[in-house]
Design an enzyme around this catalytic site. Structure first.
Site, PDB file in Angstrom:
ATOM      1  N   LYS A 116       0.832  -1.209   0.000  1.00 21.25           N
ATOM      2  CA  LYS A 116       0.000   0.000   0.000  1.00 21.25           C
ATOM      3  C   LYS A 116       0.865   1.257   0.000  1.00 21.25           C
ATOM      4  O   LYS A 116       0.582   2.231  -0.693  1.00 21.25           O
ATOM      5  CB  LYS A 116      -0.892  -0.023   1.246  1.00 21.25           C
ATOM      6  CG  LYS A 116      -1.874   1.159   1.331  1.00 21.25           C
ATOM      7  CD  LYS A 116      -2.572   1.247   2.679  1.00 21.25           C
ATOM      8  CE  LYS A 116      -3.620   0.207   2.877  1.00 21.25           C
ATOM      9  NZ  LYS A 116      -4.895   0.543   2.204  1.00 21.25           N
ATOM     10  N   VAL A 139      -7.417   3.952   3.532  1.00 18.91           N
ATOM     11  CA  VAL A 139      -6.357   4.917   3.230  1.00 18.91           C
ATOM     12  C   VAL A 139      -5.252   4.767   4.284  1.00 18.91           C
ATOM     13  O   VAL A 139      -5.528   4.661   5.482  1.00 18.91           O
ATOM     14  CB  VAL A 139      -6.933   6.354   3.240  1.00 18.91           C
ATOM     15  CG1 VAL A 139      -5.842   7.379   2.993  1.00 18.91           C
ATOM     16  CG2 VAL A 139      -8.033   6.480   2.182  1.00 18.91           C
ATOM     17  N   HIS A 172     -20.796   7.368   2.965  1.00 21.61           N
ATOM     18  CA  HIS A 172     -21.115   5.967   3.257  1.00 21.61           C
ATOM     19  C   HIS A 172     -22.641   5.810   3.331  1.00 21.61           C
ATOM     20  O   HIS A 172     -23.314   6.615   3.970  1.00 21.61           O
ATOM     21  CB  HIS A 172     -20.468   5.552   4.587  1.00 21.61           C
ATOM     22  CG  HIS A 172     -20.684   4.117   4.897  1.00 21.61           C
ATOM     23  ND1 HIS A 172     -19.965   3.108   4.290  1.00 21.61           N
ATOM     24  CD2 HIS A 172     -21.568   3.506   5.726  1.00 21.61           C
ATOM     25  CE1 HIS A 172     -20.393   1.938   4.744  1.00 21.61           C
ATOM     26  NE2 HIS A 172     -21.366   2.153   5.616  1.00 21.61           N
TER      27      HIS A 172
HETATM   28  C1  GRF Z   1     -22.015   5.147  -2.844  1.00 22.14           C
HETATM   29  O1  GRF Z   1     -23.221   4.557  -2.471  1.00 22.14           O
HETATM   30  C2  GRF Z   1     -21.199   5.507  -1.637  1.00 22.14           C
HETATM   31  O2  GRF Z   1     -21.967   5.757  -0.512  1.00 22.14           O
HETATM   32  C3  GRF Z   1     -20.353   4.275  -1.410  1.00 22.14           C
HETATM   33  O3  GRF Z   1     -20.072   3.809  -2.697  1.00 22.14           O
HETATM   34  C4  GRF Z   1     -21.120   4.164  -3.581  1.00 22.14           C
HETATM   35  C5  GRF Z   1     -20.509   4.763  -4.824  1.00 22.14           C
HETATM   36  O4  GRF Z   1     -21.457   4.926  -5.828  1.00 22.14           O
HETATM   37  N1  GRF Z   1     -19.199   4.609  -0.620  1.00 22.14           N
HETATM   38  P1  GRF Z   1     -21.114   5.722  -7.135  1.00 22.14           P
HETATM   39  O5  GRF Z   1     -19.913   5.056  -7.799  1.00 22.14           O
HETATM   40  O6  GRF Z   1     -20.814   7.149  -6.753  1.00 22.14           O
HETATM   41  O7  GRF Z   1     -22.338   5.624  -7.994  1.00 22.14           O
END
Ligand code: GRF
Length: 199
Positions: free
Chosen positions: A68, A96, A112
């Site tokens: 990483k 990260v 999230h």
């Molecule tokens: C979203 O639902 C976000 O909350 C999660 O990953 C998804 C990404 O969706 N962390 P997109 O690629 O922006 O359509």
């Protein structure tokens, strides 16, 4: 500080949040510019969406690096090259590490699809449906070394209807995300600008 805050968006998938941020910028709701897309999946749809908008893309394959630290060093070089000021994680499916956390402390933000601390990690929507909770939502939070554990910046709640399934709930959650994420980034930028004026 640059006139317009310089965002690097990290994404691994479809990129609907990437588009929502880019649209908010175009429509004057977000006082920033996207200077780089960082993506760990060369097949991801988000890459085409960035290229359509002439936004530079850095694609890497983690498996081609010994660790990483090594791939994050390459990312850091790209971030420095384009003078990125904020790292915006929008569906970036990796933790990260210190190589990026240290230089961007307090400037890495993730979205999230649950009300953290409930349902961290993968498939938060499926986890909420399996648990039978009646409400879930969206969280925007600062990123630390943990899995969806950083300080919460904002949240929005949604009721789960009895007829909801993975697809309908995901669509409703994404509708919230596309509004909440640009709005929260704009609020962070404004707060920082005010603090800079005061100091
Ligand atoms: C979203 O639902 C976000 O909350 C999660 O990953 C998804 C990404 O969706 N962390 P997109 O690629 O922006 O359509």
């Amino acid at each position: 500080m640059h006139e317009k805050q310089r965002l690097a968006v990290f994404a691994s998938g479809t990129g609907s949040n990437f588009v929502a941020i880019a649209d908010a910028i175009d429509q004057g709701r977000l006082d920033a510019e996207i200077v780089l897309l960082v993506c760990d999946n060369s097949e991801a749809k988000v890459i085409g969406k960035a290229r359509d908008r002439q936004i530079p893309v850095f694609v890497f394959q983690a498996k081609n690096y010994p660790s990483k630290v090594d791939y994050e060093r390459d990312i850091l070089q790209e971030l420095n090259h384009c003078q990125a000021e904020w790292l915006i994680l929008a569906g970036y499916m990796r933790l990260v590490g210190d190589t990026l956390l240290d230089p961007f402390e307090g400037r890495i933000v993730n979205i999230h699809p649950s009300l953290l601390p409930a349902f961290p990690g993968k498939d938060a929507i499926g986890q909420a449906l399996s648990a039978g909770v009646k409400v879930t939502g969206v969280t925007v939070h600062f990123v630390d070394e943990g899995m969806d554990t950083g300080t919460i910046i904002d949240q929005e709640v949604i009721r789960i209807q009895p007829e909801d399934d993975q697809d309908t709930l995901q669509a409703n959650i994404q509708e919230i995300e596309h509004r909440l994420f640009p709005k929260t980034i704009q609020a962070l930028i404004q707060t920082e600008k005010r603090e800079e004026i005061k100091s």
